[in-house]
Motif scaffolding. Structure first.
Motif, PDB file in Angstrom:
ATOM      1  N   GLU A  60       1.530  -1.368   9.336  1.00  0.00           N
ATOM      2  CA  GLU A  60       3.204  -0.245   9.446  1.00  0.00           C
ATOM      3  C   GLU A  60       2.426   0.632   8.143  1.00  0.00           C
ATOM      4  OE1 GLU A  60       4.901  -0.666  11.592  1.00  0.00           O
ATOM      5  OE2 GLU A  60       3.033  -2.107  13.389  1.00  0.00           O
ATOM      6  N   ASN A  61       1.928   0.330   7.384  1.00  0.00           N
ATOM      7  CA  ASN A  61       2.656   1.387   5.698  1.00  0.00           C
ATOM      8  C   ASN A  61       1.485   2.623   6.524  1.00  0.00           C
ATOM      9  OD1 ASN A  61       4.575   0.573   4.176  1.00  0.00           O
ATOM     10  ND2 ASN A  61       3.547  -0.344   3.336  1.00  0.00           N
ATOM     11  N   GLN A  62       0.158   2.284   7.446  1.00  0.00           N
ATOM     12  CA  GLN A  62      -0.164   3.388   7.325  1.00  0.00           C
ATOM     13  C   GLN A  62      -0.188   3.777   8.302  1.00  0.00           C
ATOM     14  OE1 GLN A  62      -3.357   4.315   5.509  1.00  0.00           O
ATOM     15  NE2 GLN A  62      -3.328   5.813   6.955  1.00  0.00           N
ATOM     16  N   LYS A  63       1.023   3.410   9.554  1.00  0.00           N
ATOM     17  CA  LYS A  63       1.706   4.455  10.032  1.00  0.00           C
ATOM     18  C   LYS A  63       2.726   5.767   9.703  1.00  0.00           C
ATOM     19  CE  LYS A  63       1.192   1.069  13.924  1.00  0.00           C
ATOM     20  NZ  LYS A  63       1.869   0.367  15.020  1.00  0.00           N
ATOM     21  N   ILE A  64       3.496   4.970   9.060  1.00  0.00           N
ATOM     22  CA  ILE A  64       3.975   5.720   8.232  1.00  0.00           C
ATOM     23  C   ILE A  64       3.668   7.068   7.620  1.00  0.00           C
ATOM     24  CG2 ILE A  64       6.172   5.608   6.154  1.00  0.00           C
ATOM     25  CD1 ILE A  64       6.815   2.681   6.848  1.00  0.00           C
ATOM     26  N   LEU A  65       2.476   6.021   6.746  1.00  0.00           N
ATOM     27  CA  LEU A  65       1.351   7.716   5.855  1.00  0.00           C
ATOM     28  C   LEU A  65       1.784   8.382   6.957  1.00  0.00           C
ATOM     29  CD1 LEU A  65       0.279   5.413   3.337  1.00  0.00           C
ATOM     30  CD2 LEU A  65       1.785   7.093   2.304  1.00  0.00           C
ATOM     31  N   GLN A  66       0.848   8.475   7.899  1.00  0.00           N
ATOM     32  CA  GLN A  66       0.458   9.046   9.350  1.00  0.00           C
ATOM     33  C   GLN A  66       1.729  10.071   9.191  1.00  0.00           C
ATOM     34  OE1 GLN A  66      -1.015   6.581  12.115  1.00  0.00           O
ATOM     35  NE2 GLN A  66      -3.460   6.535  11.445  1.00  0.00           N
ATOM     36  N   GLU A  67       2.998   9.666  10.083  1.00  0.00           N
ATOM     37  CA  GLU A  67       3.953  10.414   9.986  1.00  0.00           C
ATOM     38  C   GLU A  67       4.261  11.329   9.070  1.00  0.00           C
ATOM     39  OE1 GLU A  67       6.822   7.381  12.797  1.00  0.00           O
ATOM     40  OE2 GLU A  67       6.877   7.370  10.826  1.00  0.00           O
ATOM     41  N   ARG A  68       3.921  10.449   7.944  1.00  0.00           N
ATOM     42  CA  ARG A  68       4.438  11.642   6.314  1.00  0.00           C
ATOM     43  C   ARG A  68       2.708  12.899   6.331  1.00  0.00           C
ATOM     44  NH1 ARG A  68       7.261  11.028   1.747  1.00  0.00           N
ATOM     45  NH2 ARG A  68       6.341  11.589  -0.687  1.00  0.00           N
ATOM     46  N   GLU A  69       2.006  12.192   6.550  1.00  0.00           N
ATOM     47  CA  GLU A  69       0.721  13.581   6.384  1.00  0.00           C
ATOM     48  C   GLU A  69       1.190  14.589   7.667  1.00  0.00           C
ATOM     49  OE1 GLU A  69      -2.240  15.589   5.021  1.00  0.00           O
ATOM     50  OE2 GLU A  69      -0.851  13.702   4.360  1.00  0.00           O
ATOM     51  N   GLN A  70       1.886  14.123   8.859  1.00  0.00           N
ATOM     52  CA  GLN A  70       2.328  15.365   9.694  1.00  0.00           C
ATOM     53  C   GLN A  70       3.330  16.117   9.801  1.00  0.00           C
ATOM     54  OE1 GLN A  70       3.246  12.578  13.509  1.00  0.00           O
ATOM     55  NE2 GLN A  70       1.719  13.702  14.495  1.00  0.00           N
TER      56      GLN A  70
END
Length: 220
Positions: free
Chosen positions: A44-54
């Motif tokens: 879940e934290n990885q998904k958040i980081l992916q959104e942040r990177e976007q």
């Protein structure tokens, strides 16, 4: 009502943590609790980081000349995190960030009695999340005038995802996000204990709840 009863019945067939967990001795249960939840938290934290990177990639562009796809993506993420101004980069960075693993584990342990509470087993609800749509489960000791129910999830990981989104966008946890952002600005790790100190509004126990969390965090 019939649909809700059927859904709860079907959910209860595969709800909660893995069945072997509940057969373990207490000491081993607590060790296994971390092993089971940690991969979920990391995903879940990885998904958040992916959104942040976007978001960061989009803000690196000329905001006045965004292509349609970038604008749609930014608008969608802004809606998810309840961000009114889609050009407010700072607000995106405050709201879209990871939650300390030990804090997640501690809240899950406290709110679900280490995965053994009735609502954790029957409704996959690990974080005591409420629901006001009328589709949840009525708490046994709910106050006479209360209208909330306990939210039902399809899996423990769904409960985790909603919990993280709640900390990242709910006005009640603004202090949590502000403090986390300050640590990020200084390139420092945001400690679970510090995050816990901001969660007075998560429980009616307030200060007592914070102290309970801090004590449980030490166990991880």
């Amino acid at each position: 009502m019939k649909k809700l009863v059927l859904f709860l019945f079907l959910t209860s067939l595969f709800a909660g943590l893995p069945s072997y967990y509940y057969k373990l001795p207490l000491k081993k249960q607590r060790q296994e609790f971390k092993k089971i939840l940690t991969p979920m938290i990391e995903r879940e934290n990885q998904k958040i980081l992916q959104e942040r990177e976007q978001v960061l990639k989009i803000f690196n562009k000329n905001l006045f000349m965004l292509d349609k796809e970038s604008l749609i993506t930014l608008t969608k993420i802004a809606k998810k995190y309840k961000i009114k101004d889609i050009y407010n980069k700072k607000e995106f960075l405050k709201k879209i960030n990871t939650i300390p693993e030990k804090l997640v584990l501690a809240q899950a342990a406290v709110e679900s009695s280490w995965g053994k509470s009735y609502f954790a087993i029957v409704a996959n609800n690990l974080f005591g999340q409420w629901d006001y749509s009328g589709k949840g489960m009525i708490p046994r000791n709910r106050d006479e005038n209360a209208t909330h129910t306990i939210r039902v999830f399809r899996s423990p990981e769904d409960s985790l995802a909603v919990y993280m989104r709640n900390l990242n966008r709910n006005p009640a946890y603004k202090k949590f996000r502000e403090l986390r952002y300050k640590y990020w600005e200084q390139n420092k790790t945001f400690p679970a204990e510090v995050g816990a100190s901001t969660l007075l509004k998560y429980s009616q126990l307030r200060e007592e709840y914070v102290e309970i969390l801090k004590n449980v965090i030490k166990q991880f």
